[in-house]
Every structure is written in C-alpha cells, then in structure tokens.
Enzyme design. Structure first.
Site, PDB file in Angstrom:
ATOM      1  N   HIS A  90      75.059  51.747   0.311  1.00 26.38           N
ATOM      2  CA  HIS A  90      75.969  50.593   0.239  1.00 26.38           C
ATOM      3  C   HIS A  90      77.091  50.913  -0.740  1.00 26.38           C
ATOM      4  CE1 HIS A  90      77.570  46.664   0.116  1.00 26.38           C
ATOM      5  NE2 HIS A  90      76.700  46.055  -0.666  1.00 26.38           N
ATOM      6  N   GLU A 128      79.298  48.824  -2.201  1.00 30.23           N
ATOM      7  CA  GLU A 128      79.718  47.867  -3.228  1.00 30.23           C
ATOM      8  C   GLU A 128      79.466  48.479  -4.605  1.00 30.23           C
ATOM      9  OE1 GLU A 128      78.394  43.788  -2.726  1.00 30.23           O
ATOM     10  OE2 GLU A 128      79.951  43.097  -4.116  1.00 30.23           O
ATOM     11  N   HIS A 143      68.138  45.615  -5.697  1.00 29.39           N
ATOM     12  CA  HIS A 143      68.100  44.649  -6.812  1.00 29.39           C
ATOM     13  C   HIS A 143      66.694  44.079  -6.928  1.00 29.39           C
ATOM     14  CE1 HIS A 143      72.451  44.483  -7.237  1.00 29.39           C
ATOM     15  NE2 HIS A 143      72.589  44.206  -5.954  1.00 29.39           N
ATOM     16  N   HIS A 175      79.847  37.817  -8.428  1.00 22.92           N
ATOM     17  CA  HIS A 175      80.947  37.245  -7.638  1.00 22.92           C
ATOM     18  C   HIS A 175      80.724  35.786  -7.213  1.00 22.92           C
ATOM     19  CE1 HIS A 175      78.920  38.682  -3.986  1.00 22.92           C
ATOM     20  NE2 HIS A 175      79.316  39.905  -4.095  1.00 22.92           N
ATOM     21  N   ASP A 200      70.918  45.876  -0.380  1.00 23.93           N
ATOM     22  CA  ASP A 200      70.914  44.463  -0.824  1.00 23.93           C
ATOM     23  C   ASP A 200      69.812  43.636  -0.156  1.00 23.93           C
ATOM     24  OD1 ASP A 200      73.009  44.695  -2.585  1.00 23.93           O
ATOM     25  OD2 ASP A 200      74.513  43.916  -1.217  1.00 23.93           O
ATOM     26  N   HIS A 245      74.868  44.076   3.321  1.00 26.62           N
ATOM     27  CA  HIS A 245      75.705  42.973   2.983  1.00 26.62           C
ATOM     28  C   HIS A 245      77.175  43.193   3.356  1.00 26.62           C
ATOM     29  CE1 HIS A 245      77.879  41.450  -0.915  1.00 26.62           C
ATOM     30  NE2 HIS A 245      77.945  40.494  -0.029  1.00 26.62           N
ATOM     31  N   TYR A 290      68.936  34.580  -3.637  1.00 31.09           N
ATOM     32  CA  TYR A 290      69.760  35.738  -3.288  1.00 31.09           C
ATOM     33  C   TYR A 290      70.187  35.666  -1.815  1.00 31.09           C
ATOM     34  CZ  TYR A 290      71.326  40.571  -3.071  1.00 31.09           C
ATOM     35  OH  TYR A 290      72.091  41.689  -2.900  1.00 31.09           O
ATOM     36  N   ASP A 332      78.344  47.717  -7.439  1.00 29.07           N
ATOM     37  CA  ASP A 332      77.116  47.643  -8.235  1.00 29.07           C
ATOM     38  C   ASP A 332      76.162  48.772  -7.870  1.00 29.07           C
ATOM     39  OD1 ASP A 332      77.122  46.158  -5.846  1.00 29.07           O
ATOM     40  OD2 ASP A 332      75.413  44.942  -6.432  1.00 29.07           O
TER      41      ASP A 332
END
Ligand code: FEO
Length: 402
Positions: A82, A84, A228, A28, A167, A148, A195, A86
C-alpha cells in the site's frame, strides 16, 4: 550489538518489525485516541523479504527491529502492499539503506509510489494473482483496489499460511501485544469496527467482492496480518464474519441522532424525538456535536438503521458543527439508512432545507416531513417531535421485520 528495538516472532519465517505510535490522535480526520501501529514484516525465506515499511518518522525503530534479527543489507526484496505514506513514508530511505535486489508493488502501486517519490522503474509491478518465488516459499499478489486506495493489494505467503492485508482488518490501536488474542476481545472488535467505519465504509461493495474472491481462492490462512494494530491468529472467522456484516450494512433497530443547539430549543426537539424512537423499540445513540468527534458518529452508523439530524439555523446557514459531521459522513457513504431532519430557527430557518438536501444526497430515505420550530418548542411541537421518532422506529420495524 544489542538493538534498542527488538523484532517479534510471528511464525517460523515472519517477524514483526514495525513501530508503535502511542501518541497519534488524528488520522486524516478520524480521531485515534488509542494511537496506532505501523506494521512491517520481515520474511526470512531464501529471498529475505520486507513486507511494507512504516511512517517516515519511525524508520529508525523499524531498522533497529530488523537489525535485531539480520543485518538490514541482507534484505533481497521489498514488497509495498500500500502506497499511503503511513506504510511507504520510510520506503525511499529504506531502499537506500538496504539496496535490495528488487522492489515490488501492484501495478497501481508502482504508479502511486512514482507519483509520491519519483521512483521511476525502481518498483516492479505485480499483476493480480502473480506469484513470486522466495526460494523455499512463494508469495502471491492479490489486487484489492480501494481497500484502502487504488494501489492496495494483499500478499499471501504459502509457508505458514500468512495473509498480509495492509489496511484491511486493521485498527488504530497501540498496544504492547502483537496478537488480537492477547487483547480484550471487546476492544479488538470495537476498534476494528471504528476503523472499518472511518476508513473502509465507502468501499463496502468492494469489500464484499474481495471477501468472496478471497474465499474462492481456497487458501489455507492461519494468520491475518494487517498493517495497523494486532495480528489475528485464532478464530479468523470472527473478524471475517464482522467484515461480512459491516460490508452488508443491513438495516437494524438502532438509531443515531446527531444535533447541536444554540439556546436549547433544538436540544429539546432532539430529546423528544429520541424518546419517540426508544418507545418505538429502537436503541438510540445521541451525539451532541459541540462536544463529540465526527468519527464517533461514523462508527455508530456502521451498524445503525436510522440517521436523524438536528441543527439550528445561524446567519441563514446550517450550524457549523453539523455541517462538519454531514460533510464527513457524506464521504463515507453509509448505506440502507432511513432518516429525519429537524431544527429551530429565529426568522428564516434555512438549515432544515440544507439538512434535507444533505440527507437526500446520502440516499437516506426520509420517513417523515422535517420539523422546523420557530424559537422555543411548546408542548404541541414536542409531541410532533415524539411522533417523528415513533415514525422512524415504525419504518425500521417494517424494514427489519420485527
Ligand atoms: Fe494505513 Fe491507507 O493507510
């Protein structure tokens, strides 16, 4: 049956069952030229638990890694730290494939998953501090809102002292290694900072609050396990100290100068300003935005004390590459910066006003009047540019006490 993808053992109970995305180049708006990983973890306790899933396209890889350890249908619980996509993209299909006894998320996570996938009551909300028994171990939920997203939470597995941080403490770095101590330490810190700057910088005050809250819980943490990049198992203080420093965003003797140019005039001004800053004792990073990604400017700003921006006027507005980077940086809300604006123009010079407005909206303290040059700078104008650079350096010296 031998699986195509194998799980990797992290502790006696925890296996990495995520996926490596070697070719991701944009997350993004943030350039991810080293790819990423989507980490998911299988916890082999009495209640077998999957912590997070992966991006939808990588579900097959995750399921194969799970199957290399246990038949996936043996999973009792799934915890989504989370929402999101991903990390949750593969969740609906995983639930169908595994048919777990229970699925958990934070209170906001349950709402977010419902809004994404219409999951209704499938997901059970966990409150901040609530502990879930896994039989021979416990896992505790810690809400970390806006690290996040509003739904984000950490979970802490007491057996082995494993902190799952989604995240936070992550990095977009695809590697064959699963632990940070197996990767070059400079690369780990560089990618973790990149990041942080591009994902977490807007929430720095909350990061600080969450770090304090985490310390206050006095947990024995042996592993920091993000969603990640590689996992931290040694020298955890190093990444925790980085997060303390990055979230504080104290002024430093470093300047970021971003500019673009049409016929070289704004570039001449940029170079003279940079030289003034260097003479004043600053370390300067110049970004020519015609050939630079906006996220690299964000990364440099994380530990900078000044943001200086130059743009020519084109058709009565700010030059588009500079408008782009300013829009992006404005959203990331860097703190405690001083700045200056400059640019050349032909007949009206509106870009300077736009630059000033944008920098002021970011609460950047302007240390000098903006410099506006008609067409091509002469020596007198370039000396004025140099003075702007010296003033920026002088202000930072004062703020840094050097
Ligand atoms: Fe890795 Fe906020 O998702």
């Amino acid at each position: 049956m031998t699986e195509a993808f194998q799980a990797i053992k992290i502790t006696d109970e925890v296996y990495w069952v995520g996926a490596i995305d070697w070719k991701l180049r944009s997350f993004h708006g943030y350039t991810t030229h080293r790819g990423t990983t989507y980490n998911a973890f299988l916890v082999l306790t009495d209640k077998i638990t999957l912590v997070d899933t992966v991006k939808k396209a990588f579900m097959g890889e995750m399921m194969s890694r799970i199957a290399s350890v246990i038949p996936p249908e043996k999973i009792d619980y799934i915890i989504s730290n989370h929402a999101e996509m991903d990390h949750s993209g593969a969740l609906p299909e995983t639930i169908k494939a595994v048919n777990p006894e229970k699925v958990f998320a934070s209170v906001k996570g349950q709402q977010a998953l419902d809004a994404h996938f219409r999951m209704g009551d499938t997901v059970i909300p966990l409150k901040d501090g609530e502990t879930l028994s896994l039989g021979n171990a416990n896992i505790m939920c810690m809400e970390t809102r806006l690290l996040h997203w509003p739904d984000s939470m950490f979970t802490y597995l007491d057996k082995g002292g494993v902190l799952f941080t989604q995240d936070a403490f992550g990095m977009h770095l695809a590697t064959s290694e699963r632990f940070t101590d197996e990767v070059d330490s400079y690369l780990v810190e560089y990618e973790a900072a990149t990041y942080y700057a591009n994902i977490l910088m807007p929430y720095s005050k909350l990061v600080k609050r969450q770090l304090d809250k985490l310390k206050g819980r006095n947990l024995e943490i042996n592993y920091i396990v993000p969603d990640h990049g590689p996992i931290f198992r040694n020298n955890l203080d190093r990444i925790l100290d980085c997060y303390e420093r990055w979230s504080a965003q104290e002024p430093s003797m470093k300047a970021v100068l971003a500019y673009d140019t049409m016929w070289g005039s704004t570039e001449m001004m940029a170079k003279a300003i940079a030289d003034g800053m260097v003479q004043g004792g600053l370390s300067v990073k110049m970004f020519y935005m015609q050939d630079e990604h906006r996220s690299n400017v964000a990364s440099a700003l994380l530990e900078a004390g000044a943001f200086v921006v130059g743009a020519p006027t084109i058709n009565g507005v700010i030059f588009p590459t500079i408008a782009d980077v300013l829009t992006y940086i404005k959203g990331l809300r860097p703190q405690n910066l001083v700045g200056a604006a400059f640019g050349s123009y032909g007949w009206s010079g509106e870009s300077i006003k736009h630059l000033e407005d944008d920098l002021k909206q970011m609460k950047i303290e302007m240390v000098t009047e903006s410099l506006k040059c008609n067409y091509v700078p002469d020596n007198e104008m370039l000396v004025k540019c140099r003075t702007v650079g010296e003033k920026v350096a002088s202000k930072l010296s004062e703020l840094c006490g050097t």
